[in-house]
Design an enzyme around this catalytic site. Sequence first.
Site, PDB file in Angstrom:
ATOM      1  N   GLU A  43     -17.207  10.642   4.707  1.00  0.00           N
ATOM      2  CA  GLU A  43     -16.687   9.321   5.058  1.00  0.00           C
ATOM      3  C   GLU A  43     -15.750   8.895   3.938  1.00  0.00           C
ATOM      4  OE1 GLU A  43     -19.487   6.129   5.234  1.00  0.00           O
ATOM      5  OE2 GLU A  43     -20.503   6.675   3.377  1.00  0.00           O
ATOM      6  N   ASP A  64       0.867  -1.169   0.000  1.00  0.00           N
ATOM      7  CA  ASP A  64       0.000   0.000   0.000  1.00  0.00           C
ATOM      8  C   ASP A  64       0.908   1.224   0.000  1.00  0.00           C
ATOM      9  OD1 ASP A  64      -2.193   1.633   0.057  1.00  0.00           O
ATOM     10  OD2 ASP A  64      -3.120   0.670   1.785  1.00  0.00           O
TER      11      ASP A  64
END
Length: 891
Positions: free
Chosen positions: A629, A279
């Site tokens: 969000e 990542d």
Amino acid sequence: MTNLTRSVCLALTALAGTCAASSACAQGGGQDDGEAYLDASLSAEERAADLVSHMTLEEKAWQTGNAAPAIPRLDIPAYDWWNEGLHGVARAGFATVFPQAIGLAATWDRETIAEMGEIIRVEFRAKRLQALADGSASERYHGLTVWSPNINIFRDPRWGRGQETYGEDPYLTGEIAIAFIKSLQGDDPDHPWVNATAKHYAVHSGPESNRHREDIHPSPYDFEDTYLPAFRAAVVEGGVDAIMCAYNAVDGVPACASEELMQTILRDQWDFDGYVLSDCGGAANVYREDSLNYVDTGEEAVTLSFNAGMDLICGDFRNEWSMETEHIIAAVENDMLDEAVLDRSLERLFTARIRLGLFDEPDYDDDVPYADVTAEDNDTPEHRAKSVTVAEKSMVLLKNDGLLPIREAPDKIAVIGPNADSLDALIGNYYGTPSHPVTILDGVRKRFADSEITYVQGTGLIGPAETPVPDDVLCLDKACAKKGLKAEHFDNENLQGEPVSTGVESNAAFEWFSPERHTSVRWTGYLKAPESGEYRFRFSSQNGYRVFVDGKTVIDEWGVGDAPSIASGAISLEEGEIYPIRVEGFQRGLRGEQKLVWSRPSDATGPAVAAATDADLVIFVGGLTARVEGEEMRIETEGFAGGDRTAIGLPAPQQTLLKALHETGKPVVFVLMNGSAVAVNWADENIPAIIEAWYPGGQGGDAVANLIAGDFSPAGRLPVTFYRSVDQLPAFTDYSMEGRTYRYFDGEVLYPFGYGLSYSSFDYGKPKLSAKKIEGNGEVTVSVEVTNTGDMDSDEVAQLYVTHKGVSPAPIRALQGFKRIHLKKGESKTVSFTLKDRALSVVGEDGARFVPKGKVEIWVGGGQPVGRDGLPTPPGGKTTLRITSSTDLPD
């Protein structure tokens, strides 16, 4: 060529994509004709191994980063591995945008997911051809290595990135992932359409604020029972080409340096033969002091990570972290990292690139699957029509007291709410750009063309309603004799140097599409306040911005980079007074729109209530967007923190307005748009119809309007549990599954996992078994007849749950089968499921999986066999299977 000259050359090629014209590169020598890596008759593995053998250490180090530069002497083109395709081609301009991943899971439909994946893979290939034609093929978001799907378990509704997942259940997640991966990659492993990437491996699901430092210690039971199954399915059954290791540590070891995760489990147990990438910033987390800080130096970090099985490093552009190139070189030169280990990773990476045809493009052989794709095959009308179909299948009808469907168009419809005309609410995060977006307001206007439609925003998502600042309050001079603002445009993102153009513009607004922009603008002038009181200002943008009024900083959201924001700032102004104003913003990407917006002191609720009072039907469209969000966001407000949520109720301003609309006495349809469960408890008690629309994609407004009108019967099912409150949940940071998800939560919820209503009704016969008892290594077929007993043709989702009574620590029940079928009114169909090994297994406290001896309770129905007051148990039936012997299962 010296090492220094070569490093300079390679650094330049990483930016330019080629060094064919560079004298420094030319000194490296020409290609060696006849080398094995040029022989297309050899396997991709053989060609990759030979190619790596011709590379210098410096060249190898650069090729392990996501932005891999060209090596002209070896005919290696530049390539950036970073591309996104969560629900369509992302971040590369126009593309078909399908519903967000959580909505895809709500379809409970493998076939639909596969059909969608086939469209997305075509658009990736079409985009690649466009990039080759315009010279942008080496840039980020133009490749064929797709960093999707996200198959982490959505264990807690507070996680902002849960919208990217397929929900809370390991089996459903794995099945949707398999369908998506197989359709993306195609069925020719030697010529995949794209490489899919399953992420984030492993045990990763927030909080966002601590994701670079989190050290998670799952029990052996939870690790095997919850956190690994979807990844195993992606590898063993889906054949996924790539895995992304996570930011966090597992049992004290960073995921991107874990030999247990990447070698023992992934390669030894599951026979994974693809490549592993970090990542972005995950490799740096291994040693950075402000992250996991597992070791002290970058050299130690890359040595551990490559030895453990990581192959590719993604840097973190938000924090300007390097690709660790210098650490790799030093590690090899200091005899810490064996160069053969580095070669192993490079062979995996070049094997993937060769299989994708990246060394042959655009002149592919006629027998490759994607040979007939053209650049015009992107974002077609047919693809957008499929997006409508997928969105319709994702819709979940949460409540209906008979109001829906609206068969006859009302004379007057009031469409109200912060998401009614919102592009953000259509697309979620990790999105492409819809070329013909249809908001809910647009869809209602089209579908109810004979009705008088009134639109009032009424409220913002988490604060007052925001509208564009009108031109007539903006002035060039203190006396407001001349309208407009002075605009200064810069050719960089930081307002540096002299502006490239200066002029007068009517407002602080900027819109662009293609080519890629890295620019900034400053507007200055004056603002005349139309009323007294508190104003809130924001620059509506996907990038950074600042607003100054009366010499004061109202809001500073500069430098947010890739994360959008809706942060605003407040200031009190006096009616008629004229204040200096300065607005600054930067632009990044292929397309964008920026505009100065405000909320005024006067209450916007009044016009919304007036519109509702005058209407025959009210459609309130609220919920959330990816502006509140999402991934590691800069937002701190009541109920939200850093992209996650601290409360799961409907935001207070929306709740207040919804109550006011209800008090008008007019029928209200509540369209909920969100990427995570929202506790709409009051609405469930008082509003007659509630539709869960998720983030439904570029054409989502058509799907919602068609549902309201009854053009189809909804059959979406919830892939997550809708709890009543966070008070029902353990701490967000607690990764134990006890008390979480339908599998381990035994309290009453608002809406259960697997729940969804229909415009029709269904009856289930008693499930029949092909055998009433089997041995632990046997299998059984479960069959049930399903009948549409209603007045409308409709899809139905048959769900099979398994319960091992008296076995601990087994879940309360576990989904082990589902099929979405279409039934005409009055029609019956037999649905069959085969259960064996893993479907009949449980996990011991030691993490070992086995099929236990004893009784197994099997339920097949339209949802779980649970209900609550006002929510009846779905139709279905039970049967019991006896397993006569216990059997251990391999890993």
